[in-house]
Structure formats: C-alpha cells, structure tokens
Design a protein around this motif. Structure first.
Motif, PDB file in Angstrom:
ATOM      1  N   UNK A  36     -68.920  -2.430   5.523  1.00 36.01           N
ATOM      2  CA  UNK A  36     -68.309  -2.537   6.851  1.00 36.01           C
ATOM      3  C   UNK A  36     -67.137  -1.566   6.969  1.00 36.01           C
ATOM      4  N   UNK A  37     -66.827  -1.127   8.184  1.00 33.82           N
ATOM      5  CA  UNK A  37     -65.642  -0.288   8.412  1.00 33.82           C
ATOM      6  C   UNK A  37     -64.408  -1.182   8.323  1.00 33.82           C
ATOM      7  N   UNK A  38     -63.513  -0.850   7.390  1.00 35.65           N
ATOM      8  CA  UNK A  38     -62.236  -1.564   7.292  1.00 35.65           C
ATOM      9  C   UNK A  38     -61.236  -0.853   8.188  1.00 35.65           C
ATOM     10  N   UNK A  87     -63.718  -0.370  13.367  1.00 35.12           N
ATOM     11  CA  UNK A  87     -63.484  -1.390  12.335  1.00 35.12           C
ATOM     12  C   UNK A  87     -64.339  -2.638  12.574  1.00 35.12           C
ATOM     13  N   UNK A  88     -64.881  -3.171  11.497  1.00 33.32           N
ATOM     14  CA  UNK A  88     -65.748  -4.342  11.585  1.00 33.32           C
ATOM     15  C   UNK A  88     -67.216  -3.997  11.750  1.00 33.32           C
ATOM     16  N   UNK A  90     -70.907  -2.388  10.982  1.00 37.63           N
ATOM     17  CA  UNK A  90     -71.723  -2.203   9.787  1.00 37.63           C
ATOM     18  C   UNK A  90     -72.003  -0.715   9.563  1.00 37.63           C
TER      19      UNK A  90
END
Lengths: 149, 82, 149, 82
Positions: A36-38, A87-88, A90
């Motif tokens: 996931x994108x942090x 962010x968040x 996939x």
C-alpha cells in the motif's frame, strides 16, 4: 495459473483469489501480499510509479518461474500498478496457491523480495517539499540475498 | 539502436528514448562513454555509475555486456517497486 | 485493529483488508493467508468443522497477542469458519498489517502455525468411504516449534 | 463442574457436556479415572491418553493441572483447524 498483469487500475484481492483457485480444489492454501502507499499531508501526498513496459512483464514472469522451481505451487499471480497513486491505495498484489501453507507463504515472501530488486519500477513521491525519487533500500538487496543457496 | 532512459536518468537527460548509431562500440560501457559526451544532462545522468543499471533487450545486463546484436538498451537507477 | 471472528458465514478478503487498513495510511504491507477445503468426488466431498465456543476466540486472541510482542504490527485479524464446508470453500483468513513487509509476512506465517496447533477446531471429512475425523499432523507440531527461541 | 467433550471423544461418549460432582478429586487425571468407569463409551474415549487434550476454564492445561476452582473442564483430541 501463473500470470502477471501491469496495470494502472486498482485490483480486488477477493476476485483475484477466486479466479486463481476456482478451477482447482486441490489448492488448500493461498498466501497473499498487498503493498500500500504509505503517507500523509506531512509526508507523502501522492506517488507516481514509472515502469519499463515489456521488460516489467518479463521480469515478473521470470520471478514466478523461479518460484515454481523452488516450491510446489499450483498457481501464482502478480498484479502491479503504475501511474499516480494516493496514500492508502494498493500498489502490488502477489498471490501464491499450493496444496500446503508452507509453500504458499514462503513463495509469496520470495516473490516480493525478488520483485523489490528485479522488477523495473521506480517511485517518485510528492510531499510538502516537492517531488523526489525514492532511493533503493540496502535492506531490499539483503532480503533477496537470503534466498540464494 | 534504441536507447531508453527511466526515472531520474530520463529526467536529467530530458528524453525517454532515442536512436543512437552504435557502430564501433562493443560493450554497454562504450555506449555510456559516448553518451556522457552528449551534454550536461547526460553527464549528470551518468555521474554516479554505481547507481546505473543496464538492460539489454529487456534483460538485466552489466556495463561489460556486449551490445553487438541488441535492438534495445536501457539505462535506469536501482528499482524501487513493490 | 486486532480482532478475531468465528463464524459459519463466508468472508471477503478484499472487504476485510479494506476494513483493516482504511484508518491508517502508515500501513505499507498487508499479508494474508486463506485456507481452503481440498477435495473431490473421490476424496473429500464435504467437511464439518467443530469448535469450542468461547475457548476458540480466547485462543485466537492469545495468538494475535503473541504475534504483537514479536513484530511491529499495526493491525491483524483472524476469521475462522465452522460448520459444513464444501471443497473449494474458504475455511480461515489471517490478515496482518505493518509498515514493512517482513513483519507482515512473518507474523502471518507465525499466526497460521500457532492456529494449527492451539485453536480448538476439529475437522470431520466426508468421503466415498464415509465420514472420518482428520488426524493431527506431526508436521504442524514441528512448524510451531520453529518459532520457539 | 461442567465437563465438555469434543470431536470423536464427544461421539464416543455420546454427549457434548454433562455435570459431574468432582468432590474429592484433585487433578484432571482424577476426573479422567472417574469418567473411565462410567461405561464403554467413556472407556473408548479415554483409551489413548496421548491423544487426549485438556482445557480448564477454556485455557490449555495438563492432566496434572488442579481442577479445584474450575468451573468448566473440557476434553478433546489434538486440534485440526486452519
């Protein structure tokens, strides 16, 4: 049974799992990994994922082929996204299916480790101080090394 | 020969691909030496050679790999996907 | 963030993953394991999963608590079904979320290994020669042992 | 005391739970010895003691665990979930 897709669209792990396993009731175990994108307003606000069309698919297929020589897999799949991501969101999905859980779980870890150092993707993060290319991590190189024997 | 650049190498050079006449060049390193003479952007892109990766016809290669029969050669920084 | 559910209904790994990660954009990695009923007309035609209500939930929660002491997890979840299941149906879901992939993947394997030997579930398989209780596997005991140090 | 049975132990005994007066018993083993005298089904259920697991108040225990203050004791074969 063994396939890779590089796409800008999101993916659905439940649908991907079902598609991978539906034709084979000898599969007892499915392991998966989702990246996931942090981020946050103060750190990463969005990310741009660039890749090398053509080589990317070949590299991912080569990783699946390597995993097949090491573990008794019934099926495996990689979906990796490119383009702009928030962010968040996939980024990547790795799915491995086998009769037994050890093979599925270990192969999933192996594929992620290799993907991190072998697949031609590059991340550019956009944050409060502008955009910057993500540096490769030393620890990713050593994670790949642990599988060599 | 098609030469491709990715990520910050692409940005520094200012283009994602170009055609280069590789007559007389033997290895990927010869091509790099030639490119470094093509302007400031190329110089910057190839400044830190330890951070430069090479692929020949979409397969991982090294600077010493022969490029004689290649159709496509790509230069890029260490990958950061996943 | 850390929860277990024992249910007869099926589960959706995509919905479970989303619920686990939606509130926390510091999560970069989600590992999962799904166990499926293996079988065919000639082997297992269906399965009945019995459990010990009350103790089951406690045992699963204890396993999650142990995993938290070993890895920096942001969230984790176990869903385990009981009752009658057909070949190809999902039995168990383990989800682990962390900033980094190593923690998520290792914790997922750890939880499955412990679940196999610690959670009070019993499988009865129905096949061409009638119903039989599944024997515990020696290899499951040794898989648990590999985590003791 | 509530005594619970699961899986093939439940089937052999023919019930999933019962009330037992444990006055005078100290450990789970004492309870097993008493139960084995309650008929053929119990005898069969406790025939292979290496395959018998015990939980006291829903926590894993051993045959030598004290049962004095317990409310619930369960007997079952090795688990096979997951």
């Amino acid at each position: 049974m063994f396939s890779v897709t590089v796409q800008s669209a999101d993916f659905d792990v439940a649908a991907e799992t079902k598609a991978l396993t539906i034709a084979n009731t000898q599969i007892g175990a499915v392991a998966s990994f989702i990246g996931l994108v942090r981020g946050s307003e103060d750190s990463v606000r969005s990310m741009e994922l660039e890749h090398y069309p053509g080589m990317t698919e070949r590299a991912l297929e080569a990783i699946l082929a390597q995993a097949q020589t090491r573990w008794p897999l019934d099926a495996a799949r990689i979906v990796h996204r490119f383009g702009r991501l928030e962010p968040g969101e996939q980024i990547v999905l790795v799915l491995t299916a086998s009769r037994h859980r050890e093979a599925a779980l270990e192969a999933c870890a192996f594929i992620m480790d290799y993907l991190k150092t072998q697949a031609p993707f590059w991340k550019k993060e956009d944050g409060p101080e502008g955009a910057r290319w993500v540096d490769a991590r030393e620890s990713d190189e050593s994670a790949t090394d642990r599988w060599s024997d | 020969m098609d030469v491709l650049y990715f990520a910050w190498m692409r940005e520094r050079i200012g283009r994602s691909s170009e055609q280069v006449d590789t007559t007389g060049m033997t290895t990927a390193r010869d091509l790099v030496e030639y490119l470094k003479g093509q302007g400031r952007g190329y110089e910057l892109a190839f400044e830190k050679m330890h951070a430069v990766r090479v692929a020949i016809d979409q397969e991982v290669a090294t600077l010493d790999s022969p490029i004689g029969h290649a159709r496509e050669i790509a230069f890029f920084p260490p990958v950061t996907g996943g």
